[in-house]
Design an enzyme around this catalytic site. Structure first.
Site, mmCIF file in Angstrom:
data_model
loop_
_atom_site.group_PDB
_atom_site.id
_atom_site.type_symbol
_atom_site.label_atom_id
_atom_site.label_comp_id
_atom_site.label_asym_id
_atom_site.label_seq_id
_atom_site.Cartn_x
_atom_site.Cartn_y
_atom_site.Cartn_z
ATOM 1 N N HIS A 1 1.158 -1.109 0.139
ATOM 2 C CA HIS A 1 -0.038 0.139 0.372
ATOM 3 C C HIS A 1 1.069 1.082 0.199
ATOM 4 O O HIS A 1 1.296 1.843 -0.986
ATOM 5 C CB HIS A 1 -1.035 0.099 1.078
ATOM 6 C CG HIS A 1 -1.605 0.727 1.407
ATOM 7 N ND1 HIS A 1 -2.386 1.732 0.449
ATOM 8 C CD2 HIS A 1 -2.800 1.002 1.861
ATOM 9 C CE1 HIS A 1 -3.253 2.268 0.721
ATOM 10 N NE2 HIS A 1 -4.279 1.975 1.942
ATOM 11 N N HIS B 1 -0.949 -0.230 -12.579
ATOM 12 C CA HIS B 1 -1.622 0.318 -11.266
ATOM 13 C C HIS B 1 -2.708 -1.138 -11.083
ATOM 14 O O HIS B 1 -3.041 -1.319 -12.682
ATOM 15 C CB HIS B 1 -1.917 1.123 -11.701
ATOM 16 C CG HIS B 1 -2.428 1.943 -10.052
ATOM 17 N ND1 HIS B 1 -3.915 2.054 -9.612
ATOM 18 C CD2 HIS B 1 -1.832 2.812 -8.968
ATOM 19 C CE1 HIS B 1 -3.799 2.148 -8.605
ATOM 20 N NE2 HIS B 1 -3.038 2.910 -8.800
ATOM 21 N N ASP C 1 3.520 6.307 -7.808
ATOM 22 C CA ASP C 1 4.992 6.266 -6.830
ATOM 23 C C ASP C 1 6.502 6.194 -6.991
ATOM 24 O O ASP C 1 7.800 6.165 -6.586
ATOM 25 C CB ASP C 1 4.565 5.026 -5.758
ATOM 26 C CG ASP C 1 3.761 5.132 -4.943
ATOM 27 O OD1 ASP C 1 3.395 5.496 -4.118
ATOM 28 O OD2 ASP C 1 2.860 4.151 -5.286
#
Ligand code: CMC
Length: 425
Positions: free
Chosen positions: A265, A307, A364
């Site tokens: 996460h 993703h 990210d």
């Protein structure tokens, strides 16, 4: 409500499953009456097919690459808004008027300090404690300091707790960082903006004057806007589940921080930097790294690519990519690690394997690089994420408590253990 569908069991029992539609997104089958009518449950590990609540806060369309906060596209908010205005929007549903904005800023700044004992509390952690361990513990501990606002049935108490959390988490986050580096804890400076103040808390020392770096402030503000909410992800669902029992807001948010801590996460941007470090240290080429990622016999995957929800592109990645390039040009464009990151980005974007599978660099990938360029240690990356997401968590917690349909979260299970048997005589 639109149509309904009927579900029948082999025993001849049946239930009507009304279809409910929202503002955007697919309709959902309302299975609330299923168990009563038929005695059966649904089985959905990971809740991939389950809407656990109604929510009016954030909308995501993974196929189209859409992210809306209260209806406003993330691109427009990133361009025109600031983090505190987004906080107001997420919490209250509308953008603030100038007067509401001024009042909200004043309120948040009023709460930026923490009780002196919180400083002692943080100093009680072992010298090498992970900042996330300190953060989860300290946010939970806040409930022991603010008894005056813990009535979860009082909307005013809920709002005060929300303001306290948004105001104090940056202060606590900076103390977790300073504790792990042996640096002094600074007091907040409420003459600065929310993000400027955070950079001061992090990087200033009492012996010297501190002038916030506008490049760093702009980058952190953007990262915070992009991470402020992301509908019912693991940590937000955790906050709702913890809070559904009536747990106080500080305990509920601490539960969310714990969930975020997991590498699947909040830890992905750290994994990106670990990967880049490993490529750099091993002297591996980008060509060979990409070949490994494509090799089905090799478990290696490119961190920061792909993703689960955004199958077209991550809208946050597009926004942050620009900032990342600007920042590297300004702060560290010539460092070998960042050159590697740029090469990796360029080569994958041109590679058929990644193009065919719609594997783009995700948020990210860029946030990890930006935070590294700003000089933050990797163990602070998830703390930064938690700080940004606090407003999303608390907005969902408030929405849940204002929802008359709210019930304690209590999933059922498919029992696969031993059949009933007798204890040996
Ligand atoms: N590198 C190489 N190949 C990949 C990658 C990758 N990072 N991601 C997916 N693939 C391939 C995968 O092997 C599969 O190939 P094929 O069709 O030939 O079997 C195809 O792409 C589809 O992959 P998938 O596993 O079905 O995709 P998924 O939706 O289950 O996984 C993911 C999504 C994010 C877990 C995955 O892309 C991944 O592991 N990425 C790296 C970790 C990462 O960056 N995570 C952060 C995600 S953003 C978090 C947030 O929003 O907060």
């Amino acid at each position: 409500m639109t149509d309904s569908s009927k579900l029948s069991t082999p025993e001849g029992k049946s239930a009507e499953l009304p279809m409910i539609t929202g503002t955007h997104g697919p309709a959902v089958a309302d299975v609330r009456g299923l168990n009563k009518a038929t005695g059966i449950f649904t089985y959905d590990p990971g809740f991939a097919s389950t809407a656990s609540c109604k929510s009016a806060i954030t909308f995501i369309d993974g196929d189209e690459g859409v992210l809306l906060y209260r209806g406003y596209p993330i691109e427009q908010l990133a361009e025109n808004s600031n983090y505190l205005e987004c906080c107001y929007l997420l919490m209250n549903g509308e953008l603030p008027t100038p007067a509401q904005s001024e009042e909200f800023n004043k309120t948040i700044k009023h709460h930026t300090m923490v009780h002196e004992n919180i400083r002692d509390f943080i100093n009680g952690f072992r010298y090498d404690a992970h900042p996330m361990a300190m953060l989860v513990g300290t946010i939970g501990a806040l409930s022991s300091f603010y008894h005056d606002s813990l009535d979860i049935n009082d909307p005013h108490h809920r709002e005060i707790s929300a303001h306290r959390l948004i105001a104090k988490v940056p202060t606590i986050a900076s103390y977790c960082y300073n504790r792990s580096r042996g640096l002094p804890f600074m007091y907040p400076d409420n003459t600065l903006s929310y993000v400027e103040n955070f950079t001061r808390l992090m990087f200033a020392v009492p012996a010297e004057e501190f002038v916030p770096n506008p490049v760093a402030v702009k980058a952190i503000e953007l990262i915070m806007i992009l991470h402020a909410d992301h509908e019912q992800n693991a940590s937000t669902s955790t906050v709702r589940l913890a809070g559904s029992s009536g747990a106080n807001p500080f305990a509920s948010i601490a539960a969310g921080v714990a969930s975020l801590w997991g590498p699947a996460h909040g830890g992905a941007n750290e994994a990106v930097m670990n990967m880049l470090d490993a490529i750099h240290d091993s002297g591996e080429t980008i060509e060979r790294t990409i070949a490994r990622a494509k090799d089905k016999d090799d478990p290696f995957r490119l961190m920061g690519f792909g993703h689960r929800v955004y199958k077209n592109f991550d809208p946050r990645a597009k926004i942050i990519q620009k900032m990342c390039h600007e920042l590297l040009d300004e702060l560290g464009g010539d460092q070998p690690l960042f050159a590697l990151a740029r090469e990796l980005e360029e080569q994958t974007l041109a590679d058929d394997y990644f193009k065919e599978r719609r594997l783009y660099p995700n948020v990210d990938f860029y946030s990890g690089i930006i935070l590294r360029a700003l000089g933050l240690p990797m163990n602070m990356f998830t703390v930064m994420f938690a700080m940004s997401r606090t407003v999303g968590w608390i907005s969902h917690w408030m929405e849940m408590h204002a929802d008359p349909e709210n019930r304690i979260g209590r999933p059922r299970q498919l029992y696969v253990g031993a059949a009933k048997r007798d204890y040996p005589a």
